[in-house]
Design a protein around this motif. Structure first.
Motif, short mmCIF file in Angstrom:
data_model
loop_
_atom_site.label_atom_id
_atom_site.label_comp_id
_atom_site.label_asym_id
_atom_site.label_seq_id
_atom_site.Cartn_x
_atom_site.Cartn_y
_atom_site.Cartn_z
N TYR A 154 0.83 -1.21 0.00
CA TYR A 154 0.00 0.00 0.00
C TYR A 154 0.86 1.26 0.00
O TYR A 154 0.61 2.22 0.72
N GLY A 155 1.86 1.25 -0.87
CA GLY A 155 2.73 2.41 -1.01
C GLY A 155 2.03 3.63 -1.58
O GLY A 155 2.53 4.75 -1.44
N LYS A 156 0.87 3.43 -2.21
CA LYS A 156 0.08 4.57 -2.71
C LYS A 156 -0.72 5.22 -1.59
O LYS A 156 -1.25 6.32 -1.76
N VAL A 157 -0.81 4.53 -0.46
CA VAL A 157 -1.57 5.04 0.69
C VAL A 157 -0.63 5.63 1.74
O VAL A 157 -0.86 6.72 2.25
N LEU A 158 0.43 4.89 2.07
CA LEU A 158 1.42 5.34 3.05
C LEU A 158 2.75 5.59 2.37
O LEU A 158 3.24 4.72 1.63
N ASP A 159 3.31 6.74 2.61
CA ASP A 159 4.55 7.17 1.94
C ASP A 159 5.70 6.22 2.28
O ASP A 159 6.12 6.10 3.43
N ARG A 160 6.25 5.58 1.25
CA ARG A 160 7.30 4.59 1.48
C ARG A 160 8.64 5.21 1.88
O ARG A 160 9.50 4.51 2.41
N THR A 161 8.81 6.48 1.64
CA THR A 161 10.05 7.11 2.13
C THR A 161 10.07 7.11 3.65
O THR A 161 11.14 7.15 4.27
N VAL A 162 8.89 7.05 4.25
CA VAL A 162 8.77 6.96 5.71
C VAL A 162 8.71 5.51 6.17
O VAL A 162 9.36 5.12 7.15
N THR A 163 7.94 4.68 5.45
CA THR A 163 7.71 3.30 5.92
C THR A 163 8.84 2.34 5.57
O THR A 163 9.02 1.34 6.28
N ASP A 164 9.62 2.61 4.54
CA ASP A 164 10.70 1.67 4.17
C ASP A 164 11.73 1.50 5.29
O ASP A 164 12.14 0.37 5.60
N PRO A 165 12.19 2.60 5.92
CA PRO A 165 13.13 2.41 7.04
C PRO A 165 12.50 1.62 8.20
O PRO A 165 13.20 0.83 8.86
N ILE A 166 11.21 1.81 8.43
CA ILE A 166 10.53 1.03 9.46
C ILE A 166 10.47 -0.43 9.03
O ILE A 166 10.66 -1.35 9.85
N GLY A 167 10.23 -0.64 7.74
CA GLY A 167 10.22 -2.00 7.22
C GLY A 167 11.56 -2.70 7.41
O GLY A 167 11.61 -3.90 7.70
N ASP A 168 12.64 -1.96 7.27
CA ASP A 168 13.97 -2.54 7.49
C ASP A 168 14.13 -3.00 8.94
O ASP A 168 14.72 -4.06 9.21
N GLU A 169 13.61 -2.21 9.88
CA GLU A 169 13.68 -2.60 11.29
C GLU A 169 12.77 -3.80 11.58
O GLU A 169 13.11 -4.66 12.39
N LEU A 170 11.63 -3.85 10.91
CA LEU A 170 10.75 -5.01 11.07
C LEU A 170 11.40 -6.27 10.50
O LEU A 170 11.26 -7.37 11.06
N LYS A 171 12.14 -6.12 9.42
CA LYS A 171 12.87 -7.25 8.84
C LYS A 171 13.93 -7.75 9.83
O LYS A 171 14.12 -8.97 10.00
N TRP A 172 14.61 -6.81 10.47
CA TRP A 172 15.59 -7.18 11.50
C TRP A 172 14.94 -7.97 12.62
O TRP A 172 15.44 -9.02 13.05
N LEU A 173 13.78 -7.47 13.11
CA LEU A 173 13.10 -8.14 14.21
C LEU A 173 12.64 -9.54 13.79
O LEU A 173 12.80 -10.51 14.55
#
Length: 499
Positions: A259-278
């Motif tokens: 849902y990158g058209k809904v939530l800005d991926r420039t903000v969510t991608d770094p969070i996604g990286d941390e979720l991948k780590w977890l």
């Protein structure tokens, strides 16, 4: 040392007229007066009541038979796990750890003091066995921080005996209702005390999802909540808790991508990286555990005459000793600054989401388009895998198709409230495909491990025959999946048609 007790209870309003006669309740042979206990409990929470918001209570109580620290974690409606630690001046570290994902770096403060005169009755069956404990509590609540004034009330509490039948509580409730007693409007004494001593505010009405952004954020919030709710369970090594938390992190990360058209991926991608780590940290022990179970089961199916060498012992050594509780490494992850910062970041995103233009549009087109786009990627990857000859390249292609299938499934899960049955059908199709492709990937991983174990055994002068036998059987399992895939895929091709 803390211990845990499953608590199943119901609370009722009382008009100070005392306890109705319960001798008529089916199964009750005697009602025994156990006297009055004087309880004095101080409840702790953050200033913004994070524990209460999650239906968690933490108290230090004196008086009665169970004086000490009590942490209550919700399980389901009317069911909680009460974790008890001995009485001490300071909050025990083991209880503090179980609420760390909620409190984080915010100090836990005394918020309410409850003093209760508890008049206790035991309901016994014909054999003298305890069915339930019923108490009439005269409560005086004193607000210690964040509110004003005191409050007083009387309530009736019915707690099921250990290992009792929950249906018995229905019988007691029927008798109480007949006597004019009604269920309490508050989930706990603490909730009532805070409500009755809180500054008066205008109540906010419920808000239903309307826009595409509303629906996506509702799913994001649900996964954030799942992580928080599972944190204590992971620390206590509860069954399937690590896997469930890992799934919640994957759902979040997939949602940000889909849902990158809904939530800005420039903000969510770094969070996604941390979720991948977890997710990776959660999977360190889990993946090996699952693979070890697969290989052990496969070995059990091999006739004894065909088992050559200490294969089972090799597997046990490779798998490692099963820990008696959550590993110190994993506890360290959950106590780490990085993990707690991730939770803060998720809270901030939900409080102030980075919405894009499409977020304000009606959900059907925006959400359906996102799910359809993911499905088309799955279609391309499956098609490519089917074009390849059996071997490493096909194995990799099937694995990529599996990962994209999982992402499409999660996107469809988020879409269900908005799209209804078509999204439900997509979830079902993608789950089935994910399971099929997952069986293939598990075989790939198993074969890699068998090659490693075979090489170690050979170097030690042991026979590698059984490893080769198991390898061949895994090849057959993978080949069966590859043979089934074309027909299976034909059956799910139309999954996106109704979106």
């Amino acid at each position: 040392m803390a211990d845990t007790k499953r608590e199943i209870e119901r609370k009722y309003e009382s008009d100070d007229s005392g306890l109705p006669d319960l001798t008529g309740v089916a199964g009750v042979e005697a009602v025994v007066d156990k006297g009055v206990a004087h309880l004095d409990a101080t409840y702790y929470d953050t200033p913004d009541q994070r524990l209460l918001a999650s239906s968690i209570t933490l108290r230090r109580r004196t008086g009665g038979s169970d004086a000490g620290w009590h942490l209550k974690l919700p399980v389901s409606e009317g069911v909680r796990d009460e974790i008890r630690a001995p009485l001490s001046d300071d909050l025990p570290d083991e209880l503090a750890a179980l609420v760390r994902s909620r409190a984080r770096n915010v100090e836990l403060l005394p918020v309410v003091r409850l003093r209760s005169d508890r008049d206790v009755r035991h309901l016994l069956d014909a054999d003298g066995q305890l069915l339930a404990e019923v108490s009439v509590d005269a409560v005086h609540a004193e607000r210690l921080s964040g509110g004003v004034g005191d409050a007083q009330w009387t309530e009736i509490e019915v707690e099921l005996a250990d290992d009792g039948d929950p249906a018995f509580l229905d019988k007691v409730e029927k008798r109480l209702r007949k006597a004019g007693v009604r269920p309490s409007g508050s989930s706990s004494k603490l909730a009532r005390a805070l409500a009755e001593t809180a500054p008066k505010k205008k109540a906010a009405g419920p808000v239903d999802p309307v826009t595409a952004g509303d629906h996506v954020l509702a799913y994001v919030r649900a996964q954030r909540d799942a992580i928080l709710e599972l944190d204590p369970a992971v620390r206590q090594d509860a069954e399937d808790s690590v896997h469930s938390m890992r799934v919640a992190t994957r759902r979040l990360r997939s949602t940000f991508k889909s849902y990158g058209k809904v939530l800005d991926r420039t903000v969510t991608d770094p969070i996604g990286d941390e979720l991948k780590w977890l997710a990776a940290e959660l999977g360190v022990d889990r993946d090996r555990e699952v693979l070890a179970e697969r290989l052990s089961t496969a070995l059990d199916e091999v006739p004894g005459a065909l088992v050559s060498g200490p294969v089972a012992e090799r597997l046990r050594v490779w798998a490692g000793d099963s820990p008696g509780g959550a590993s110190a490494r994993l506890i360290g992850v959950l106590d780490s600054h990085r993990y707690l910062t991730l939770l803060d970041t998720l809270d901030a995103l939900i409080a102030d989401p980075p919405l894009r233009k499409a977020a304000g549009k009606k959900p059907h087109k925006v959400i359906a388009k996102a799910v359809t786009k993911d499905f088309k990627k799955v279609s391309g990857l499956v098609g490519r895998a089917l074009e390849l000859e059996p071997g490493t390249d096909r194995d990799v292609a099937i694995h990529e198709a599996r990962k994209k299938t999982k992402r499409t499934r999660y996107a469809a899960e988020a879409a269900r409230p908005a799209l209804g049955d078509p999204a439900k059908s997509m979830v079902k199709s993608m789950k089935s495909l994910q399971n099929l492709l997952g069986e293939h990937q598990d075989s790939v991983m198993a074969r890699g491990t068998l090659r490693e174990l075979s090489a170690v055994a050979h170097a030690a002068g042991e026979s590698a025959f059984t490893y080769g036998l198991l390898y061949g059987r895994e090849e057959q399992r993978a080949a069966a999946v590859e043979a089934e895939l074309p027909g299976f895929w034909d059956g799910v091709k139309g999954a996106a048609d109704g979106l």
